[in-house]
Scaffold this active site. Structure first.
Site, PDB file in Angstrom:
ATOM      1  N   LYS A   1      -8.843  -4.848  11.927  1.00 43.30           N
ATOM      2  CA  LYS A   1     -10.018  -4.474  11.129  1.00 43.30           C
ATOM      3  C   LYS A   1     -11.333  -4.519  11.915  1.00 43.30           C
ATOM      4  O   LYS A   1     -12.226  -3.727  11.660  1.00 43.30           O
ATOM      5  CB  LYS A   1     -10.148  -5.388   9.903  1.00 43.30           C
ATOM      6  CG  LYS A   1      -9.221  -5.032   8.760  1.00 43.30           C
ATOM      7  CD  LYS A   1      -9.535  -5.935   7.565  1.00 43.30           C
ATOM      8  CE  LYS A   1      -8.716  -5.557   6.366  1.00 43.30           C
ATOM      9  NZ  LYS A   1      -9.099  -6.302   5.171  1.00 43.30           N
TER      10      LYS A   1
ATOM     11  N   ASP B   1     -13.050  -2.979   0.758  1.00 42.45           N
ATOM     12  CA  ASP B   1     -12.776  -4.299   0.166  1.00 42.45           C
ATOM     13  C   ASP B   1     -13.937  -4.739  -0.725  1.00 42.45           C
ATOM     14  O   ASP B   1     -13.721  -5.357  -1.776  1.00 42.45           O
ATOM     15  CB  ASP B   1     -12.571  -5.359   1.268  1.00 42.45           C
ATOM     16  CG  ASP B   1     -11.227  -5.205   1.956  1.00 42.45           C
ATOM     17  OD1 ASP B   1     -10.279  -4.704   1.322  1.00 42.45           O
ATOM     18  OD2 ASP B   1     -11.128  -5.573   3.151  1.00 42.45           O
TER      19      ASP B   1
ATOM     20  N   SER C   1       0.803  -1.227   0.000  1.00 38.91           N
ATOM     21  CA  SER C   1       0.000   0.000   0.000  1.00 38.91           C
ATOM     22  C   SER C   1       0.837   1.279   0.000  1.00 38.91           C
ATOM     23  O   SER C   1       0.488   2.229  -0.712  1.00 38.91           O
ATOM     24  CB  SER C   1      -0.971  -0.003   1.188  1.00 38.91           C
ATOM     25  OG  SER C   1      -1.953  -0.984   0.972  1.00 38.91           O
TER      26      SER C   1
END
Ligand code: ATR
Length: 296
Positions: A75, A111, A26
């Site tokens: 997450k 996502d 990323s």
């Protein structure tokens, strides 16, 4: 990939919170995008131990970060610290993108749209499709949400631990009461039974990922279903054994790079309000993968 813009007192900061984060693509993907658009922004890795998560989130606000991506193992844990959650994040039960707006923490899940955009760019349109999803973990939750949202005809989740697949369906049924969601134990028989009844197979398990590249969630003694598209979320290696076998059997295949790029692009757009330079981001990820391969 070099950062063309020099960091200065006005640079806007974003980053990736996870533990570990050093292997992530990323930073190079986002910094390439900022450089391409001439934005005075920088994306930095932020290794945060699980116990330090609340302090790290407070620190983001104190340090005037615009936002962060969130990865394993945070997450789910970050959700309780958000002031607001998108419908996707709430239903999936995971946040992978935070946008700080006036010290308010907005939690998103990119996502799911990332997965859909990766399919669509390969001319695979899930509306009306019969889909088999292998796995029922965090990645599967985003994929099944996306498929239900895109009005797939039916989705069957095949998992080693069936309870986990059942919980996933329970969580999504309220949001998508009209969707046909089912589950089964991931076995040779349940995979063989898909032949002729499935249009798309998605691997969301980590089976086949580096360093266990020789493995596949699809056993060698089970035939590849006819006329199905095969998609793998794994991107290291780009062509997994799962995809190689499907391709050799004549199936159309979609690798995991597209979802990586498109979830990043959606985060980029939340933060900057600008259209993400998708191809630049893809090339940066590919270059990062080549570097990884060279060092493996
Ligand atoms: P992620 O967030 O990447 O989805 P996860 O939540 O740990 O990671 O989920 C991993 C998924 O891969 C699960 O569906 C897991 O199956 P279980 O729920 O039975 O654990 C699946 N998985 C991992 N290793 C596997 C293996 N060797 N065979 C089959 N499934 C496997």
């Amino acid at each position: 990939m070099s950062i063309k813009q020099a960091i200065n007192g006005k640079t806007s900061l974003v980053g990736l919170m996870g533990w570990p984060v050093e292997h992530s693509l990323s930073p190079c993907m986002h910094n390439a995008a900022f450089a391409e658009l001439g934005l005075d922004w920088a994306y930095v890795p932020l290794p945060v131990r699980p116990d330090d998560l609340p302090q790290a989130l407070k620190g983001l606000a104190a340090l005037n970060f615009v936002g962060v991506n969130v990865t394993i193992p945070h997450k789910q844990a970050v959700m309780r610290y958000m002031d607001d959650l998108s419908k996707a994040a709430k239903t999936i039960g995971a946040v992978n993108t935070i946008h700080l707006q006036g010290n308010k923490f907005m939690g998103y899940n990119t996502d799911a749209p990332g997965f859909l955009n990766a399919l669509v760019e390969k001319d695979c349109h899930p509306k009306g499709m019969r889909v088999a999803v292998l796995g029922a973990g965090g990645a599967a939750r985003a994929v099944v949400f996306a498929l239900a949202w895109a009005e797939a005809d039916a989705v069957v989740i095949l998992n080693r631990t069936t309870e986990r697949a059942a919980f996933l369906i329970e969580d999504l049924n309220d949001t998508f009461p009209q969707s046909k969601l089912d589950f089964a134990h991931l076995t040779n028989n349940s995979l063989a039974a898909l032949d002729g009844k499935i249009d798309l197979v998605v691997n969301t398990t980590s089976v086949g990922m580096h360093p266990e590249k020789e493995k596949s969630p699809w056993p060698t003694d089970v035939a590849i279903p006819r006329n199905a598209v095969f998609c793998d979320l794994v991107y290291n290696p780009l062509e997994t054994v799962f995809l190689a076998r499907a391709r050799e059997a004549g199936a159309k295949v979609i690798d995991g790079l597209g979802m990586l790029v498109h979830q990043g692009a959606a985060a980029f757009e939340h933060w900057t309000g600008q259209a993400a330079p998708i191809e630049v981001m893809r090339r940066a990820c590919l270059a990062g993968l080549v570097n990884k391969l060279a060092s493996e």
